[in-house]
Each structure stands twice: as C-alpha cells, then as structure tokens.
Design a protein around this motif. Structure first.
Motif, PDB file in Angstrom:
ATOM      1  N   ASN A  25       6.905   8.224  -3.570  1.00 41.29           N
ATOM      2  CA  ASN A  25       6.505   6.812  -3.543  1.00 41.29           C
ATOM      3  C   ASN A  25       7.586   5.915  -2.953  1.00 41.29           C
ATOM      4  OD1 ASN A  25       8.334   7.110  -5.596  1.00 41.29           O
ATOM      5  ND2 ASN A  25       7.200   5.867  -7.078  1.00 41.29           N
ATOM      6  N   MET A  70       6.469   2.658   1.564  1.00 43.28           N
ATOM      7  CA  MET A  70       5.251   1.876   1.345  1.00 43.28           C
ATOM      8  C   MET A  70       5.022   0.999   2.569  1.00 43.28           C
ATOM      9  SD  MET A  70       5.565   0.961  -2.701  1.00 43.28           S
ATOM     10  CE  MET A  70       3.862   1.337  -2.998  1.00 43.28           C
ATOM     11  N   TRP A  71       3.820   0.427   2.636  1.00 41.18           N
ATOM     12  CA  TRP A  71       3.449  -0.439   3.749  1.00 41.18           C
ATOM     13  C   TRP A  71       2.997  -1.791   3.218  1.00 41.18           C
ATOM     14  CZ3 TRP A  71       4.529   1.231   8.560  1.00 41.18           C
ATOM     15  CH2 TRP A  71       4.714   2.599   8.737  1.00 41.18           C
ATOM     16  N   LEU A  98       0.834  -1.204   0.000  1.00 37.72           N
ATOM     17  CA  LEU A  98       0.000   0.000   0.000  1.00 37.72           C
ATOM     18  C   LEU A  98       0.868   1.252   0.000  1.00 37.72           C
ATOM     19  CD1 LEU A  98      -2.517  -1.146   2.761  1.00 37.72           C
ATOM     20  CD2 LEU A  98      -2.740  -1.420   0.286  1.00 37.72           C
ATOM     21  N   PRO A  99       0.420   2.319  -0.669  1.00 42.33           N
ATOM     22  CA  PRO A  99       1.171   3.587  -0.624  1.00 42.33           C
ATOM     23  C   PRO A  99       1.117   4.205   0.764  1.00 42.33           C
ATOM     24  CG  PRO A  99      -0.923   3.882  -1.762  1.00 42.33           C
ATOM     25  CD  PRO A  99      -0.785   2.405  -1.524  1.00 42.33           C
ATOM     26  N   ASP A 100       2.075   5.055   1.049  1.00 42.17           N
ATOM     27  CA  ASP A 100       2.176   5.696   2.351  1.00 42.17           C
ATOM     28  C   ASP A 100       1.213   6.879   2.431  1.00 42.17           C
ATOM     29  OD1 ASP A 100       3.010   6.620   4.824  1.00 42.17           O
ATOM     30  OD2 ASP A 100       4.621   7.829   3.957  1.00 42.17           O
ATOM     31  N   PRO A 101       0.196   6.834   3.277  1.00 39.11           N
ATOM     32  CA  PRO A 101      -0.755   7.955   3.357  1.00 39.11           C
ATOM     33  C   PRO A 101      -0.197   9.171   4.077  1.00 39.11           C
ATOM     34  CG  PRO A 101      -1.315   6.291   4.984  1.00 39.11           C
ATOM     35  CD  PRO A 101      -0.162   5.729   4.194  1.00 39.11           C
ATOM     36  N   MET A 102       0.907   9.018   4.806  1.00 41.83           N
ATOM     37  CA  MET A 102       1.449  10.133   5.590  1.00 41.83           C
ATOM     38  C   MET A 102       2.492  10.944   4.835  1.00 41.83           C
ATOM     39  SD  MET A 102       1.789   8.256   9.316  1.00 41.83           S
ATOM     40  CE  MET A 102       2.630   6.829   8.632  1.00 41.83           C
ATOM     41  N   GLY A 103       2.932  10.460   3.662  1.00 42.05           N
ATOM     42  CA  GLY A 103       3.919  11.206   2.883  1.00 42.05           C
ATOM     43  C   GLY A 103       5.256  11.332   3.584  1.00 42.05           C
TER      44      GLY A 103
END
Length: 236
Positions: free
Chosen positions: A122, A125-126, A107-112
C-alpha cells in the motif's frame, strides 16, 4: 664242560633279570590304573530372599484442556461519511505561488508497484482531482487557474524518519475552463502526516509547481513557484 656250565649260569641270570623287570612293569601298570577318588564337599544352597514388591508410581495428574477461545466479533470496516469507503483529501495554501485549494480522491495502486521496489503493497497510491488557484502570474498579471490534477504518491516507511509518517509525490496538472484552452503544468512535493484526532490523517507538504495556459490570448504562467499546502484526509 666248563663252557656249558658258564653258559647255563649266564642264561639263568638273564632269565632272572627278565622276570624281575616283568614283575616291576606289572606292578607299575596296576598303580597307574588305580584311580584317585577325591571326595567333593557338599555344596550349601544359598536361599535368596524374596524380592520386595515395587510400589507402582503415583498417577500423573493431567490438567484439563483449556477452554476454547471466545470468538470476538470483528468490527466492520469503516465505510465513511457517505458509506462509499472512498479516501479523499482536501487541502488549502499556495499552489504554484497562488492561493488556492484542491480536492482529490486517493486511490490504491492497481499495478502493485510498491513490492517491485521493495516497499509495502500500500506504499504507492494515486491522486485524482481538481483545484482552483488565483493570483498574479510571473508577469504580475492577475488571473484565475482552475485545473485538473493527476499525482502519484509514495508513502515512505515510518522507520526511515524516526517513526514519522512521510511521503513524496508529483504529477501533472491541466488548466481548464478558459477561453483559448489550457496547457500542461506539473508539481512535485514532500510532506508529513499524522493522526490529530480529526477522523483521518492531517498532513502538510512543501514543493514546487507550475500552472500555465499556453494560449496565445492568455499566455499566463506562474513559472516554477513555491507550493505550501495543509490538509486533511476524509473517508467518504
């Protein structure tokens, strides 16, 4: 009598001198008043030749405007095997010293967090997923370890390793599905990845990890053991 004659002679001389001086002054005055007239030579008019007409410069040829760019159709973004657009990974190998396999969603990192540490957006990632491993624990007792996985992953810039895509990661695991419950473990690793034409990124990683139950009846633990995994990312 002689004095009178002498006086008359002197008066006559004076009068004669005065007359001569008066006549010379009149002549000089006439000479001064006489103007000298100098005749000017006639000025010849120089006729300038008529200027030749200057031919106008030839018109500058203006090239025609370029044709408008042709709009190329934009290829739609791939949606994956199931049309979900979800990036996943499957890997097999040694998990904390036991043979096993894992399946995770990437999943992409929502916190940037990437730009905060000078990396691309990008880069961080998680991974969320589950795994299964079986083998002997540190006491050489056979056991099975189904577990959940939560990992953070950092993709390093390719120019750091001479153009090779590399990454580091780590996180927590938790044993599930056992009588007496489970406990937390963890893992840390580094890996390389590349496109081998299999429809995604093929990767291999090396690290260390631990799986443990923490239960009184099932005090199994692998201890910190080697982890070696190879896998493939799949877009669902």
């Amino acid at each position: 009598m002689k004095k009178l004659i002498a006086l008359l002679v002197v008066c006559g001389l004076v009068m004669g001198l005065v007359g001569v001086y008066t006549a010379d002054a009149a002549v000089a005055k006439k000479v001064v008043k006489k103007k000298v007239v100098v005749k000017k030579a006639p000025v010849k008019k120089v006729v300038q030749p008529a200027p030749r007409p200057i031919a106008p410069p030839p018109p500058i040829a203006v090239p025609p405007p370029p044709p408008p760019p042709v709009a190329r159709p934009v290829a739609p973004a791939p949606t994956g095997l199931m049309g979900w657009g979800l990036n996943t990974a499957v890997d097999v190998g040694l998990i904390s010293g036991m043979m096993g396999l894992t399946g995770t969603a990437i999943l992409p990192d929502p916190m940037g967090l990437g730009p905060m540490v000078g990396l691309p957006a990008n880069a961080v990632m998680w991974k969320l997923g589950a795994g299964y491993a079986q083998g002997n624990d540190k006491s050489s007792v056979a056991w099975k370890a189904p577990h959940l996985i939560v990992d953070g992953l950092i993709n390093l810039p390719a120019d750091m390793m001479g153009g090779i895509e590399t990454y580091v990661g780590g996180g927590l695991n938790y044993i599930v599905g056992r009588t007496g419950g489970g406990s937390y473990g963890g893992q840390a690793y580094a890996g390389v990845k590349g496109d081998l034409g299999l429809g995604g990124k093929t990767f291999g990683q090396l690290g260390m990890g631990i799986l443990r139950t923490g239960a009184v009846n099932w005090p199994h633990s692998t201890g910190f053991a080697l982890g070696v995994l190879v896998g493939q990312t799949i877009l669902l």
